[in-house]
Design a protein around this motif. Sequence first.
Motif, PDB file in Angstrom:
ATOM      1  N   SER A 128       0.795  -1.230   0.000  1.00  0.00           N
ATOM      2  CA  SER A 128       0.000   0.000   0.000  1.00  0.00           C
ATOM      3  C   SER A 128       0.827   1.279   0.000  1.00  0.00           C
ATOM      4  CB  SER A 128      -0.908   0.026   1.233  1.00  0.00           C
ATOM      5  OG  SER A 128      -0.126   0.087   2.408  1.00  0.00           O
ATOM      6  N   HIS A 129       2.140   1.171   0.221  1.00  0.00           N
ATOM      7  CA  HIS A 129       2.979   2.361   0.392  1.00  0.00           C
ATOM      8  C   HIS A 129       2.280   3.238   1.434  1.00  0.00           C
ATOM      9  CE1 HIS A 129       6.188   5.090  -0.567  1.00  0.00           C
ATOM     10  NE2 HIS A 129       5.437   5.962  -1.199  1.00  0.00           N
ATOM     11  N   ILE A 130       2.115   4.535   1.158  1.00  0.00           N
ATOM     12  CA  ILE A 130       1.390   5.388   2.109  1.00  0.00           C
ATOM     13  C   ILE A 130       0.159   6.015   1.462  1.00  0.00           C
ATOM     14  CG2 ILE A 130       3.447   5.843   3.489  1.00  0.00           C
ATOM     15  CD1 ILE A 130       3.521   8.678   2.237  1.00  0.00           C
ATOM     16  N   TYR A 131      -0.265   5.456   0.328  1.00  0.00           N
ATOM     17  CA  TYR A 131      -1.427   5.985  -0.390  1.00  0.00           C
ATOM     18  C   TYR A 131      -2.693   5.893   0.469  1.00  0.00           C
ATOM     19  CZ  TYR A 131       1.278   5.511  -4.727  1.00  0.00           C
ATOM     20  OH  TYR A 131       2.222   5.619  -5.705  1.00  0.00           O
ATOM     21  N   TRP A 132      -3.554   6.888   0.320  1.00  0.00           N
ATOM     22  CA  TRP A 132      -4.868   6.881   0.957  1.00  0.00           C
ATOM     23  C   TRP A 132      -5.738   5.883   0.209  1.00  0.00           C
ATOM     24  CZ3 TRP A 132      -7.743   8.009   4.969  1.00  0.00           C
ATOM     25  CH2 TRP A 132      -9.136   8.014   4.811  1.00  0.00           C
ATOM     26  N   PRO A 133      -6.558   5.091   0.842  1.00  0.00           N
ATOM     27  CA  PRO A 133      -6.781   5.003   2.279  1.00  0.00           C
ATOM     28  C   PRO A 133      -5.928   3.926   2.955  1.00  0.00           C
ATOM     29  CG  PRO A 133      -8.545   3.826   1.163  1.00  0.00           C
ATOM     30  CD  PRO A 133      -7.634   4.386   0.089  1.00  0.00           C
ATOM     31  N   LYS A 134      -5.616   2.846   2.190  1.00  0.00           N
ATOM     32  CA  LYS A 134      -4.961   1.683   2.807  1.00  0.00           C
ATOM     33  C   LYS A 134      -3.607   2.019   3.429  1.00  0.00           C
ATOM     34  CE  LYS A 134      -3.773  -3.091   1.608  1.00  0.00           C
ATOM     35  NZ  LYS A 134      -3.701  -4.039   0.496  1.00  0.00           N
ATOM     36  N   GLY A 135      -2.799   2.798   2.736  1.00  0.00           N
ATOM     37  CA  GLY A 135      -1.473   3.148   3.249  1.00  0.00           C
ATOM     38  C   GLY A 135      -1.531   4.029   4.483  1.00  0.00           C
ATOM     39  N   VAL A 136      -2.491   4.932   4.504  1.00  0.00           N
ATOM     40  CA  VAL A 136      -2.660   5.805   5.679  1.00  0.00           C
ATOM     41  C   VAL A 136      -3.110   4.965   6.874  1.00  0.00           C
ATOM     42  CG1 VAL A 136      -3.999   7.729   6.626  1.00  0.00           C
ATOM     43  CG2 VAL A 136      -3.076   7.872   4.297  1.00  0.00           C
ATOM     44  N   ILE A 137      -4.013   4.030   6.633  1.00  0.00           N
ATOM     45  CA  ILE A 137      -4.461   3.128   7.700  1.00  0.00           C
ATOM     46  C   ILE A 137      -3.282   2.280   8.184  1.00  0.00           C
ATOM     47  CG2 ILE A 137      -5.934   1.136   8.224  1.00  0.00           C
ATOM     48  CD1 ILE A 137      -7.987   2.426   6.229  1.00  0.00           C
ATOM     49  N   ALA A 138      -2.467   1.773   7.241  1.00  0.00           N
ATOM     50  CA  ALA A 138      -1.301   0.960   7.599  1.00  0.00           C
ATOM     51  C   ALA A 138      -0.342   1.741   8.494  1.00  0.00           C
ATOM     52  CB  ALA A 138      -0.581   0.491   6.339  1.00  0.00           C
ATOM     53  N   CYS A 139      -0.013   2.951   8.100  1.00  0.00           N
ATOM     54  CA  CYS A 139       0.939   3.766   8.878  1.00  0.00           C
ATOM     55  C   CYS A 139       0.367   4.147  10.241  1.00  0.00           C
ATOM     56  CB  CYS A 139       1.336   5.010   8.092  1.00  0.00           C
ATOM     57  SG  CYS A 139       2.367   4.624   6.662  1.00  0.00           S
ATOM     58  N   THR A 140      -0.932   4.403  10.296  1.00  0.00           N
ATOM     59  CA  THR A 140      -1.574   4.711  11.577  1.00  0.00           C
ATOM     60  C   THR A 140      -1.546   3.491  12.494  1.00  0.00           C
ATOM     61  OG1 THR A 140      -3.008   6.328  10.476  1.00  0.00           O
ATOM     62  CG2 THR A 140      -3.693   5.563  12.658  1.00  0.00           C
TER      63      THR A 140
END
Length: 193
Positions: free
Chosen positions: A155-167
């Motif tokens: 997901s890298h940091i792409y919204w939404p999945k990446g943002v959820i991952a980093c959070t």
Amino acid sequence: MRTLLVALPGLILAGIGLTHPHYLDASTAQWWQNMHIILALIFPLLGAAQWVLLDDSPKYVRFPARVAAFGFVVFYGALDALAGIGGGALTLGNGGRSPMDEPLFKIGNQLGTVGAWCFLAASLAIAVCALLKNRVKALPGAVFLLVGSYLFLDSHIYWPKGVIACTCIAIGMAAISYASASGRSAIEDSTRT
């Protein structure tokens, strides 16, 4: 303080992820390039947070897990340098994407995949050691860290999945740090070498 510091890189990445363009073209190339220059400073801090969380791990786990954290920093950094900074610069210079960009993105993504798997491996070591040492207190942090690390694989940091991952990664790291800090005594801390 340690709890905040290990959570901060994931939170910053989640915030930047909210602005990450989903497509690279002439209209997004400038931010794409500049954002990845910023990310070149933040992603290594995510690996450093793993390094810190491995402090209390047994040596036979700590060493290979720290090698994995180092692998994350190196290989994921290569992704951001090539596909992020380089891809943005090429798109700016060419006035848009071209077929000549593809080899750059291909090798960048391959290296990034290795880095993401290294991150998951180090996170797994952190979670298992935290669970063995702190039992149920470490469970929420371990779950968040592992879910976030798994989502981060693609997901890298792409919204939404990446943002959820980093959070999730930030919450997991903070919770594991808090659980391990609350399990130590003042005597243990004063006798550490």
